[in-house]
Enzyme design. Structure first.
Site, PDB file in Angstrom:
ATOM      1  N   ASP A  59      -6.957   3.564  12.667  1.00 44.72           N
ATOM      2  CA  ASP A  59      -5.813   4.328  12.805  1.00 44.72           C
ATOM      3  C   ASP A  59      -5.446   5.462  11.894  1.00 44.72           C
ATOM      4  O   ASP A  59      -4.912   6.621  12.203  1.00 44.72           O
ATOM      5  CB  ASP A  59      -4.583   3.301  12.138  1.00 44.72           C
ATOM      6  CG  ASP A  59      -4.425   2.117  12.858  1.00 44.72           C
ATOM      7  OD1 ASP A  59      -4.261   2.573  13.981  1.00 44.72           O
ATOM      8  OD2 ASP A  59      -4.154   1.026  12.623  1.00 44.72           O
ATOM      9  N   SER A  68      -3.512  -9.270   7.497  1.00 47.04           N
ATOM     10  CA  SER A  68      -3.141  -7.770   7.606  1.00 47.04           C
ATOM     11  C   SER A  68      -2.660  -7.672   9.051  1.00 47.04           C
ATOM     12  O   SER A  68      -3.085  -8.020  10.164  1.00 47.04           O
ATOM     13  CB  SER A  68      -4.250  -6.729   7.594  1.00 47.04           C
ATOM     14  OG  SER A  68      -3.878  -5.542   8.383  1.00 47.04           O
ATOM     15  N   ASP A 118       0.854  -1.129   0.041  1.00 44.46           N
ATOM     16  CA  ASP A 118      -0.109  -0.063   0.094  1.00 44.46           C
ATOM     17  C   ASP A 118       0.705   1.147  -0.022  1.00 44.46           C
ATOM     18  O   ASP A 118       0.791   2.050  -0.724  1.00 44.46           O
ATOM     19  CB  ASP A 118      -0.768   0.079   1.352  1.00 44.46           C
ATOM     20  CG  ASP A 118      -2.092  -1.071   1.105  1.00 44.46           C
ATOM     21  OD1 ASP A 118      -2.435  -1.495   0.024  1.00 44.46           O
ATOM     22  OD2 ASP A 118      -2.564  -1.464   2.019  1.00 44.46           O
ATOM     23  N   ARG A 156       0.612   4.840  17.181  1.00 45.92           N
ATOM     24  CA  ARG A 156       0.023   6.065  16.309  1.00 45.92           C
ATOM     25  C   ARG A 156       0.276   7.516  16.447  1.00 45.92           C
ATOM     26  O   ARG A 156       0.957   8.119  15.641  1.00 45.92           O
ATOM     27  CB  ARG A 156      -1.320   5.813  15.974  1.00 45.92           C
ATOM     28  CG  ARG A 156      -1.829   4.313  15.318  1.00 45.92           C
ATOM     29  CD  ARG A 156      -1.004   4.127  13.963  1.00 45.92           C
ATOM     30  NE  ARG A 156      -1.301   2.690  13.632  1.00 45.92           N
ATOM     31  CZ  ARG A 156      -0.522   2.238  12.593  1.00 45.92           C
ATOM     32  NH1 ARG A 156       0.614   2.716  12.098  1.00 45.92           N
ATOM     33  NH2 ARG A 156      -1.085   0.893  12.120  1.00 45.92           N
TER      34      ARG A 156
HETATM   35  N1  ARG Z   1      -7.720  -3.034  15.853  1.00 43.68           N
HETATM   36  C1  ARG Z   1      -6.613  -2.571  16.431  1.00 43.68           C
HETATM   37  C2  ARG Z   1      -6.761  -1.410  16.561  1.00 43.68           C
HETATM   38  O1  ARG Z   1      -7.934  -0.464  16.174  1.00 43.68           O
HETATM   39  C3  ARG Z   1      -5.441  -2.773  15.402  1.00 43.68           C
HETATM   40  C4  ARG Z   1      -5.564  -2.168  13.934  1.00 43.68           C
HETATM   41  C5  ARG Z   1      -4.611  -2.668  12.920  1.00 43.68           C
HETATM   42  N2  ARG Z   1      -4.579  -3.946  12.723  1.00 43.68           N
HETATM   43  C6  ARG Z   1      -3.992  -4.645  11.538  1.00 43.68           C
HETATM   44  N3  ARG Z   1      -3.859  -5.791  11.762  1.00 43.68           N
HETATM   45  N4  ARG Z   1      -3.390  -4.086  10.885  1.00 43.68           N
HETATM   46  O2  ARG Z   1      -6.010  -0.565  17.343  1.00 43.68           O
END
Ligand code: ARG
Length: 389
Positions: A121, A173, A13, A92
């Site tokens: 995110d 992912s 990506d 983040r």
């Molecule tokens: N659900 C988690 C959050 O909102 C992780 C999100 C990212 N997960 C991922 N497999 N890329 O913080």
């Protein structure tokens, strides 16, 4: 030419995003944040340049991540919906902080990220960016571009000589850092299915973990872990060791259907061996040293704190105010908890603290009892008085 700073992971990506942003008229500077995801950062830098980045910054942010993000969340006992220790969510705001910093240094007018329009995110990165500099433009290529599938992205990458690893099939992912890994998509989207063993990265299956238990002592000072089995470690080493060890004993897995901020329920599995070990020990120590009123009040604060992290409000006034409260609660959280790790379970077997409020002479049923049981009668009368009919 307009300049933009892109949070770059090295994946498909964000690699396509470099070229795509270039086509929109931006000069692309990439920022690679090392939060302990254990990747070949030289190779990722090369990939960014080959995809068209004019400059690449790689920063090891692990120490800052641990001291200013992970430790406060541990002191706060922040756990989202009972099973997520917030590894991704905590990373983040730190990534956004550096996006803004690099944008200023590079005199860029915009920042970009590779989040989709369905997740949390994007909210965390953008809210933080806006809190730190509301003048920066924010671009989210994945919400805008024309590609409808991963295959279309791969085609685009191949057509433009963007180096990608297409041989690696990508069933999930994954987002990983030193505090844990978040795994979603693929077969995990089917709620009726148990996660397949190959989805896990950090932990052995409890079924196949070592058949004898491991005892482990964790010493905390004012809520901060300092020693394992009597030996002092730097926090980073301490966490790495507990990830390793916990993983061997099948500690740290969770499987959640969680509520995203954007209103979607999603299924995600998590692995966080060190987080589970440290949260367990920390909670056990608190149960020894915090009085009832403070302990119960803090539970509500913990929930709120986890929610703030999850919802991207790390740099908010409420979060700072809660930190002040939490730091006061941690003044006496000093002592040692001995844990037993065994086939996925992590429980306290021994508890010690100079600040312990446990008084055996009061709780004992033996003959050393100093609790004057005659006083209970009057206490109960007055306690229940308002409710009598
Ligand atoms: N659900 C988690 C959050 O909102 C992780 C999100 C990212 N997960 C991922 N497999 N890329 O913080």
């Amino acid at each position: 030419m307009k300049k933009i700073v892109l949070a770059y992971s090295g994946g498909l990506d964000t690699s396509c995003a470099i070229k795509w942003l270039g086509d929109q008229g931006y000069e692309v500077v990439c920022f690679i944040a090392d939060l302990g995801q254990k990747e070949d950062f030289d190779a990722i830098e090369e990939r960014a340049k080959a995809a068209g980045a004019v400059k690449v910054y790689t920063k090891d942010l692990q120490e800052e991540f641990i001291e200013y993000f992970i430790i406060p969340s541990l002191k706060a006992s922040a756990v989202y919906e009972g099973g997520y220790f917030l590894a991704t969510a905590l990373g983040r705001p730190l990534i956004a902080k550096y996006l803004v910093e690099i944008a200023h240094k590079e005199k860029a007018s915009a920042v970009a990220h590779g989040c989709t329009g369905k997740g949390n995110d994007q909210v965390r990165l953008e809210v933080t960016t806006a809190i730190l500099d509301s003048k920066l433009e924010i671009v989210a290529p994945l919400r805008q571009w024309e590609f409808k599938s991963r295959d279309e992205e791969i085609e685009y990458a191949l057509a433009h000589n963007i180096p990608i690893d297409v041989t690696k099939k990508k069933p999930y992912s994954i987002d990983r850092n030193i505090w844990g890994v978040s795994i979603e998509a693929g077969v995990l989207e089917d709620l009726e299915r148990e996660p397949p063993e190959d989805a896990y990265l950090m932990t052995k299956s409890p079924t196949h973990a070592t058949t004898y238990p491991k005892y482990l002592e964790v010493y905390f000072e004012k809520g901060i872990p300092k020693k394992i089995d009597g030996r002092a470690y730097k926090l980073r080493t301490l966490i790495e060791q507990l990830n390793e060890l916990g993983g061997l004993y099948g500690i740290g897995r969770s499987d959640l259907v969680e509520n995203r901020l954007v209103g979607i329920k999603s299924r995600e599995i998590y692995e966080a061996p060190a987080a589970v070990i440290l949260h367990t020990a920390h909670r056990e120590l608190e149960s020894l040293v915090l009085d009832r009123e403070l302990a119960h009040f803090k539970q509500g604060i913990s929930l709120k704190y986890a929610e703030l992290i999850y919802n991207g409000l790390w740099y908010s006034p409420l979060k700072s105010a809660l930190d002040a409260f939490i730091n006061i609660t941690q003044k006496r959280v000093t002592g040692t908890i001995k844990l037993k790790l065994f086939k996925g379970s992590c429980v306290a077997v021994s508890r010690q603290s100079a600040y312990s409020l446990y008084k055996k002479e009061l709780s004992t049923y033996g003959k050393e009892d100093e609790f004057d049981q005659r006083l209970a009668q009057g206490f109960i009368k007055i306690w229940g008085m308002p409710y009598q009919r």
